[in-house]
Design an enzyme around this catalytic site. Sequence first.
Site, short mmCIF file in Angstrom:
data_model
loop_
_atom_site.label_atom_id
_atom_site.label_comp_id
_atom_site.label_asym_id
_atom_site.label_seq_id
_atom_site.Cartn_x
_atom_site.Cartn_y
_atom_site.Cartn_z
N ARG A 1 49.66 44.37 5.77
CA ARG A 1 50.08 42.90 5.79
C ARG A 1 49.29 42.35 6.98
O ARG A 1 49.00 42.27 8.37
CB ARG A 1 51.93 42.62 6.45
CG ARG A 1 52.73 43.75 5.59
CD ARG A 1 53.30 42.62 3.56
NE ARG A 1 53.64 42.95 3.18
CZ ARG A 1 53.20 43.55 2.43
NH1 ARG A 1 52.12 44.84 2.24
NH2 ARG A 1 54.28 44.09 1.72
N GLU B 1 48.73 33.62 0.77
CA GLU B 1 47.51 33.76 -0.31
C GLU B 1 48.20 33.38 -1.08
O GLU B 1 49.17 32.64 -1.51
CB GLU B 1 48.46 35.40 -0.74
CG GLU B 1 48.05 36.89 0.42
CD GLU B 1 47.69 38.70 -0.11
OE1 GLU B 1 48.64 38.08 -1.04
OE2 GLU B 1 48.06 38.83 0.97
N HIS C 1 44.37 41.65 -2.47
CA HIS C 1 46.17 42.12 -2.53
C HIS C 1 45.98 43.33 -3.47
O HIS C 1 47.36 43.16 -4.21
CB HIS C 1 46.96 41.38 -2.13
CG HIS C 1 48.24 41.25 -1.40
ND1 HIS C 1 49.12 40.72 -1.22
CD2 HIS C 1 49.01 43.41 -1.36
CE1 HIS C 1 49.88 41.79 -0.15
NE2 HIS C 1 50.00 42.99 -0.49
#
Length: 319
Positions: free
Chosen positions: A238, A267, A286
């Site tokens: 994270r 993001e 990601h």
Amino acid sequence: MKLKCAILDDYQKVALDLADWSSISEKVDVTAFHQHFNHEDELIEVLQDFDIIAIMRERTPFQKSLFAHLPKLKLLVTTGMRNAAIDLEAAKEHHVTVCGTASDSAPPTELAWGLILNLARQITQENLTLRNNGPWQISVGEDLCGKRLGLIGLGKIGSKMARIAQAFGMEVTAWSQNLTTERTGPLGVQKAASLEELLQNSDYVSIHLVLSDRTRNLITLRELEHMKPSAYLINTSRGPIVNQDDLIHALEKGLIAGAGLDVFEIEPLDEDHPFRTLPNVLATPHLGYVTRGNYSKYYHETLEDIQAYLSGSPIRKLF
């Protein structure tokens, strides 16, 4: 009258193909959204008529203010069984059932190793140079055999990381706030006495913790200064576990050799974000859990959650 279900952040336009949504078509109309909504007012405008919403873990925050503007929402389904971006107290307050799905630890493990191998052998740079008819060989890669991998977290993913590192001939050290030798011993992993010790002695530091109040900003400039100038930081866990501004500073000043990053504080990344251009950063958008197998499992279990809710017996509830 049919219920309405929204699937958010379906970037690759695959959600409707990876589960049999026709099984609920008599009761629910399903709509997939392929773009990311950056602002809460956009979400409110788009989602205010939906009864069910399916989200990717921590891509789209669901905070108290958002719940307050979605009066029809009754069921929220997320990937995984934890989601730090959902205000569960607000969900309770607004009588929204929140359910999760099981997660697979293999895909993020594989991506973390992809980042490590790429950084060690400069694969991206060498490939780009070759494609552009540049010099034949521009780098001298680093061996993994004999190097030390420091794992911050030794859960499902961390344990897999350790076994793969050992297959490469690496030494492995691990640290987390409650880690014991009973956990590290059977895995052949050395338990670091402190986070500082792990950072000082590792050639690659890979983070595998859940995001919580005590792990947020766990890695700041102080911790980065303990790392070797030749060491790399890998974060596929994270973004907010590492202080973003401090990491940028460390990378710009050469305090560490580089970073492999798959997760970020916000993001998608802004178009002018330093992580897009810093030469010692290898960044991916990601992708840790983005595999066909994992997505199929997620959407299948999302559908199961919806079916169970419709039958009056919700499963995999988060509270």
